[in-house]
Design a protein around this motif. Sequence first.
Motif: not given
Length: 268
Positions: A205-213, A228-233, A235-239
């Motif tokens: 989720l490193d690049i995801f964090r940068r995009v959200v920021a 897009e993410s995996s199902a396992a990721q 919950a963390t992504a929504t946080e």
Amino acid sequence: MTAAESVEVVARLRAAGCVFAEDEARLLIEAAAETGADLDVLVARRVAGEPLEYLVGWVEFHGVRVGVSHGVFVPRQRTAFLVDEAVQLARAVPGQPVAVDLCCGSGALGFAFATALAEKGISVELAAADIEPVAVECARRNLAPLNAPVYQGDLFEPLPADLRGRVDILLANTPYVPSEMIAQMPPEARDHEPRTALDGGPDGLDIFRRVVAGARDWLAPGGHLLVESSAAQAATATEILAARGFSARVAESEEYYATVVIGTRALS
């Protein structure tokens, strides 16, 4: 080509583990006939693990044909679900939607998204960006019929300032494979696609964090970020989204075996 020769191609592909050997044989035979390439060479490269899409030069994605170049991420069929979700959200936008395809690769998401909206009588102002020069060139060819500009640079960096605060739909198919899992990917992805399009860092989720920021500054009030993410990721992504002030939800599709995380900027 004789029927016997076609059967031989299918047999070679099946022996190499190609699940859809008949379909792949047909596509390789057609590609050889259309381009004048040596069929034996194409089959040998496929048997060696090269992605079929590189050999034929295109992929069917969300009902459209998208050109794919060597060294460019190959669009996955599951990502069509993200396009479906984006189209549904864009239809609720008053006026002409403004959209950006970030980490665009071949430009498949933006192209399919705009095409689907056009079929519903909705035009879209579309731009795209990627850090890889070969991807930018590929996306420019694919998006040329839409007159959509494609910028080269890191995430939001190359986007023109006049898009800031105006983006209704931000499509970001960021790399989300955890670094240690790259070695376990199929060889056709691991050995041929650019690592920058696959490796999402320790937890993916490193690049995801940068995009959200950066997304809040570029989204319009009420605008949506779809990743897009995996199902396992998920919950963390929504946080991560919530911590940046987005309302967040997860959309899942059993048909596509896909998970999409959606963050929405508040209206005020």
